[in-house]
Design an enzyme around this catalytic site. Structure first.
Site, short mmCIF file in Angstrom:
data_model
loop_
_atom_site.label_atom_id
_atom_site.label_comp_id
_atom_site.label_asym_id
_atom_site.label_seq_id
_atom_site.Cartn_x
_atom_site.Cartn_y
_atom_site.Cartn_z
N PHE A 149 -13.95 21.29 12.45
CA PHE A 149 -14.47 20.07 11.83
C PHE A 149 -15.43 19.39 12.80
CE2 PHE A 149 -13.42 17.46 8.09
CZ PHE A 149 -12.87 18.45 7.29
N HIS B 245 -18.17 5.89 3.59
CA HIS B 245 -16.99 6.74 3.49
C HIS B 245 -15.77 6.18 4.19
CE1 HIS B 245 -14.73 10.41 3.21
NE2 HIS B 245 -14.65 10.54 4.52
N GLU C 171 -16.13 17.75 4.35
CA GLU C 171 -16.74 18.34 5.55
C GLU C 171 -16.23 19.77 5.76
OE1 GLU C 171 -17.05 15.63 8.82
OE2 GLU C 171 -16.71 17.24 10.24
N LEU D 205 -17.35 12.58 -2.58
CA LEU D 205 -17.39 13.39 -1.37
C LEU D 205 -17.28 14.88 -1.62
CD1 LEU D 205 -17.36 12.86 1.76
CD2 LEU D 205 -15.02 13.66 1.63
N SER E 234 -8.31 10.73 10.47
CA SER E 234 -7.82 9.53 9.78
C SER E 234 -6.56 9.79 8.99
CB SER E 234 -8.89 8.91 8.90
OG SER E 234 -9.32 9.84 7.98
N LEU E 235 -6.40 10.97 8.39
CA LEU E 235 -5.09 11.27 7.78
C LEU E 235 -4.04 11.22 8.88
CD1 LEU E 235 -5.79 14.25 5.33
CD2 LEU E 235 -5.30 11.88 4.73
N ALA F 109 -0.42 5.95 4.94
CA ALA F 109 0.11 5.03 5.96
C ALA F 109 1.33 4.29 5.42
CB ALA F 109 -0.97 4.05 6.40
N GLY F 110 1.20 3.71 4.23
CA GLY F 110 2.28 2.92 3.66
C GLY F 110 3.52 3.77 3.39
N GLY G 161 0.84 -1.21 0.00
CA GLY G 161 0.00 0.00 0.00
C GLY G 161 0.87 1.25 0.00
N ALA G 162 0.54 2.18 -0.89
CA ALA G 162 1.33 3.41 -1.02
C ALA G 162 0.48 4.65 -0.75
CB ALA G 162 1.95 3.48 -2.42
N GLN H 217 -18.52 4.09 8.40
CA GLN H 217 -19.00 5.47 8.50
C GLN H 217 -19.68 5.94 7.21
OE1 GLN H 217 -16.18 9.07 8.66
NE2 GLN H 217 -17.13 9.00 10.67
N ARG I 182 -20.32 12.90 12.14
CA ARG I 182 -20.89 12.41 10.88
C ARG I 182 -22.03 11.42 11.06
NH1 ARG I 182 -15.10 11.83 7.86
NH2 ARG I 182 -14.86 14.07 7.66
N HIS J 211 -20.86 9.28 5.35
CA HIS J 211 -20.59 10.72 5.39
C HIS J 211 -21.81 11.44 4.86
CE1 HIS J 211 -18.69 14.55 4.65
NE2 HIS J 211 -17.54 14.11 5.13
N ASP K 21 -8.62 -5.54 0.09
CA ASP K 21 -7.96 -6.80 -0.29
C ASP K 21 -7.25 -7.48 0.88
OD1 ASP K 21 -8.69 -5.66 -2.66
OD2 ASP K 21 -6.74 -5.80 -3.62
N ARG L 66 -15.50 7.56 13.48
CA ARG L 66 -14.29 8.38 13.37
C ARG L 66 -14.65 9.85 13.26
NH1 ARG L 66 -11.50 10.80 8.75
NH2 ARG L 66 -13.15 10.02 7.41
N GLU M 272 -6.19 2.96 7.19
CA GLU M 272 -7.60 2.59 7.22
C GLU M 272 -7.81 1.07 7.20
OE1 GLU M 272 -9.91 5.16 4.70
OE2 GLU M 272 -11.72 3.94 5.01
C1 LIG Z 1 -12.99 11.64 -0.57
C2 LIG Z 1 -12.34 11.46 0.75
C3 LIG Z 1 -11.91 12.56 1.48
C4 LIG Z 1 -11.29 12.38 2.71
N1 LIG Z 1 -10.88 13.49 3.41
C5 LIG Z 1 -10.24 13.31 4.59
C6 LIG Z 1 -9.74 14.44 5.32
O1 LIG Z 1 -9.88 15.59 4.91
N2 LIG Z 1 -9.11 14.21 6.48
C7 LIG Z 1 -8.92 12.96 6.99
O2 LIG Z 1 -8.34 12.82 8.05
N3 LIG Z 1 -9.37 11.88 6.29
C8 LIG Z 1 -10.00 12.03 5.12
N4 LIG Z 1 -10.44 10.93 4.43
C9 LIG Z 1 -10.05 9.58 4.89
C10 LIG Z 1 -8.56 9.37 4.58
O3 LIG Z 1 -8.25 9.94 3.34
C11 LIG Z 1 -8.19 7.89 4.52
O4 LIG Z 1 -8.66 7.23 5.65
C12 LIG Z 1 -6.68 7.71 4.46
O5 LIG Z 1 -6.14 8.51 3.43
C13 LIG Z 1 -6.34 6.25 4.22
O6 LIG Z 1 -4.97 6.14 3.97
P1 LIG Z 1 -4.33 4.70 3.80
O7 LIG Z 1 -2.87 4.93 3.59
O8 LIG Z 1 -4.74 3.83 4.89
O9 LIG Z 1 -4.99 4.10 2.48
P2 LIG Z 1 -5.10 4.60 0.97
O10 LIG Z 1 -4.66 5.99 0.77
O11 LIG Z 1 -6.47 4.21 0.52
O12 LIG Z 1 -4.04 3.70 0.21
C14 LIG Z 1 -4.23 2.33 0.01
C15 LIG Z 1 -3.07 1.79 -0.79
O13 LIG Z 1 -3.16 0.38 -0.82
C16 LIG Z 1 -2.88 -0.09 -2.11
N5 LIG Z 1 -3.51 -1.40 -2.26
C17 LIG Z 1 -4.78 -1.77 -2.00
N6 LIG Z 1 -4.94 -3.09 -2.21
C18 LIG Z 1 -3.73 -3.57 -2.61
C19 LIG Z 1 -3.25 -4.84 -2.98
N7 LIG Z 1 -4.03 -5.93 -2.99
N8 LIG Z 1 -1.96 -4.95 -3.35
C20 LIG Z 1 -1.14 -3.87 -3.38
N9 LIG Z 1 -1.56 -2.63 -3.03
C21 LIG Z 1 -2.82 -2.49 -2.65
C22 LIG Z 1 -3.41 0.98 -3.03
O14 LIG Z 1 -2.76 0.91 -4.29
C23 LIG Z 1 -3.03 2.23 -2.24
O15 LIG Z 1 -1.71 2.59 -2.57
C24 LIG Z 1 -11.10 11.09 3.22
C25 LIG Z 1 -11.54 9.99 2.50
C26 LIG Z 1 -12.19 10.17 1.31
C27 LIG Z 1 -12.74 8.97 0.63
#
Ligand SMILES: Cc1cc2nc3c(=O)[nH]c(=O)nc-3n(C[C@H](O)[C@H](O)[C@H](O)COP(=O)(O)OP(=O)(O)OC[C@H]3O[C@@H](n4cnc5c(N)ncnc54)[C@H](O)[C@@H]3O)c2cc1C
Length: 571
Positions: free
Chosen positions: A115, A340, A243, A240, A387-388, A14-15, A10-11, A228, A274, A230, A209, A382, A371
């Site tokens: 927020f 959401h 907010e 989205l 979450s960011l 978090a990743g 995951g990139a 959640q 929310r 939204h 996945d 949440r 996430e």
């Molecule tokens: C529209 C929107 C707006 C948001 N706004 C906010 C905000 O303002 N503030 C806030 O705090 N939160 C916000 N959130 C929530 C927040 O963006 C996410 O919870 C957070 O970015 C998740 O980050 P992550 O690194 O966990 O996952 P993601 O950013 O979803 O990254 C997942 C990664 O996993 C990889 N992946 C998935 N499956 C596989 C697989 N099988 N093999 C290899 N790679 C895989 C993908 O390629 C991707 O790189 C928002 C969410 C949405 C939907």
């Protein structure tokens, strides 16, 4: 076979944050990602990242902690929340030093906006493209620190034996073919599972996945019933509208033109959390007070004026114009609740180590953040912008923890047949046999039914029907045939694999929701509308077995009774 100290799947935020920490510590790290890193869903985050910096109003760690606990409807683990709020400020300043262009106050400090559910303006932001700038900055830094990227590689199975992680098997989307990544430590950071629902703000890639792979490995998931919704999804699209639109002063109006939140949260109004706002909105719609009796209400920004909208909310304005042809400066925007955020996920302890039972025993060498994980920071609901911060903070901490482990660990041996499971699955889909089912059809049926029966409001009858439907769809999935038998860029295959994952973990969402006969946070049962701390102040752990889903509620919630005992949640 690739052999490398650390593999991050995951990139997203978090990743990448974990990978950067590992690389800064001198650890060789590979990032596998099924979409190009800067296309990860984190890039879509708009509103901000929470930290009690107190730059524009009084704030404190204690207050951030209390807001998060209350927002979680007391299901969040308070030790995790405490660590989170303490580390949040460091995470933001670290981003600042890495070059993130935050919006600024007049006197040059990081600006902060209000927020929902936060009692002080705490969201540090970059206009309404916060996730975009954080993700791009991290990617640049990872490249600079020579992180190895395997872009368009999709993890298809986890190599776990005897509760020891040995690596990951991934499919090379671009060229076809399976690769073994033998690693001392693996981080699962694959994001949320919103794509199980029809109306969702989540990207196509958010198919949960790694959650499904965890179930296949015989390990549990936690609190999956908490999804959640939204309140400001663009009508019919689910996309989205941040907010931030309400944070900057936007109103919610029903079909009669009333600011209906006065009925549901007189004090916080549109800035209630929310879960509460989504229920208010859905109630207005269900009781016939949607616009023109339809299934939507309005987000009204007109009173903010052109300058503020274009300065603070340019993306919100653009999305409404592009998708609904509504100019938010001139007219209110049709909205409805949208799936959401995934509060549930892969269970982990406060150190991001994956656990496999209520006692907290650890899978050696396996970590999770963002996430996809359930630490449990957000509990039953949440708060926006947490979450960011969750992804970045626990990504960073995971990177540190993995470094310590890798420095003292060797490579655990890999079984002689690590590719068997993945090969069998892919060959079955590609060869297809006499299958007659289409994965796209199954996905549609699943998503429609999940939105209808496991959405903002749930009850035993709907969930019971849904349970049956999901099981039938799982049966039908065995009969899926795909048309494309080629290996390079076989998106037919990729989507078929993803539908398998959606069906696998959706059953866990439904079972968890059916059994939890109370309403808490985002899980609202119309047949059990009250929170029941006597019976349900506990986490859900769920395993897949040959005879279906096995649930346990033995995992206790960590509560500091002397500081934050459970109270009724009012806004
Ligand atoms: C529209 C929107 C707006 C948001 N706004 C906010 C905000 O303002 N503030 C806030 O705090 N939160 C916000 N959130 C929530 C927040 O963006 C996410 O919870 C957070 O970015 C998740 O980050 P992550 O690194 O966990 O996952 P993601 O950013 O979803 O990254 C997942 C990664 O996993 C990889 N992946 C998935 N499956 C596989 C697989 N099988 N093999 C290899 N790679 C895989 C993908 O390629 C991707 O790189 C928002 C969410 C949405 C939907």
């Amino acid at each position: 076979m690739h052999q490398i100290d650390a593999v991050v799947v995951g990139a997203g935020l978090a990743g990448l944050r974990a990978a950067l920490e590992l690389a800064r510590n001198g650890i060789e790290v590979a990032v596998l990602t099924k979409v190009y890193p800067t296309r990860s869903h984190s890039g879509a985050a708009q509103g901000g990242i929470a930290a009690a910096l107190a730059n524009v109003a009084e704030d404190s760690l204690e207050l951030h902690m209390f807001d998060t606990i209350k927002g979680s409807d007391y299901l969040g683990d308070q030790n995790v929340i405490e660590l989170f709020v303490q580390e949040a400020r460091k995470t933001v300043y670290d981003f600042e030093h890495l070059g993130v262009p935050f919006s600024r106050t007049e006197d040059g400090r990081i600006n902060q906006r209000p927020f929902g559910g936060h009692s002080s303006p705490r969201a540090c932001f970059s206009a309404d493209i916060t996730g975009h700038v954080l993700l791009h900055t991290l990617y640049e830094q990872c490249v600079r620190h020579r992180v190895h990227f395997f872009n368009e590689f999709q993890a298809v199975s986890l190599m776990i034996e005897d509760h020891v992680s040995r690596g990951v098997v991934a499919w090379d989307i671009r060229h076809g073919g399976l690769h073994v990544f033998h690693a001392k430590a693996v981080l699962l950071a694959t994001g949320g599972y919103g794509r199980a629902f029809k109306i969702t703000s989540n990207a196509h890639a958010n198919t949960g996945d790694s959650l499904s792979l965890i179930l296949e490995a015989g390990l549990p998931l936690e609190d999956m019933e908490f999804v959640q919704f939204h309140p400001t999804g663009l009508y019919k699209h689910g996309i989205l509208l941040s907010e931030a639109a309400r944070g900057e002063g936007g109103y919610l109006l029903n079909g009669k033109g009333d600011r209906f939140m006065a009925t549901y949260a007189r004090e916080k109004m549109e800035l209630a959390p929310r879960d509460l706002v989504s229920r208010a909105e859905q109630t207005e719609i269900n009781e016939g007070r949607g616009v023109g009796g339809m299934d939507y209400v309005y987000l009204d920004l007109r009173h903010l004026g052109r300058e503020k909208i274009m300065d603070r909310l340019p993306q919100v304005w653009e999305l409404a114009l592009n998708y609904l042809k509504v100019d938010a400066i001139e007219a209110p925007v049709p909205i409805q609740p949208t799936a959401h955020y995934s509060m549930g996920g892969i269970p982990a302890n406060i150190h991001t180590e994956v656990i496999f039972n209520a006692a907290g025993d650890v899978v050696t060498g396996l970590y999770t953040a963002g996430e996809a994980s359930c630490l449990s920071l957000h509990g039953a609901n949440r708060l926006g912008t947490n979450s960011l911060q969750d992804a970045a903070t626990f990504g960073r901490l995971a990177g540190g923890r993995m470094t310590g482990f890798i420095r003292q660990a060797g490579f655990s041996p890999v079984s002689s047949n690590p590719l068997d499971r993945a090969t069998e699955r892919i060959e079955r889909l590609i060869s297809g046999g006499n299958g007659t089912e289409r994965h796209a059809r199954l996905r549609e049926e699943l998503q429609e039914n999940m939105t209808r029966h496991a959405g903002v409001f749930r009850n035993a009858e709907g969930l019971g029907q849904l349970q049956k439907t999901v099981r039938e769809l799982q049966q039908r999935y065995r009969n899926v045939r795909i048309d494309d038998a080629d290996q390079p860029f076989n998106l037919d295959l990729i989507e078929a694999l993803e539908v398998g994952h959606l069906l696998n973990f959706s059953e866990v969402i439904v079972e968890g929701a059916l059994v939890r006969t109370e309403s808490r946070g985002a899980h609202f049962r119309t047949d059990y509308p009250k929170r029941d701390d006597q019976k349900w102040l506990a986490h859900t752990l769920a395993w897949k077995t040959d005879s279906g889903v096995r649930l346990s509620h033995d995992k206790e919630v960590v509560i500091y009774m002397d500081r934050f005992p459970p109270q009724e949640r009012k806004y």
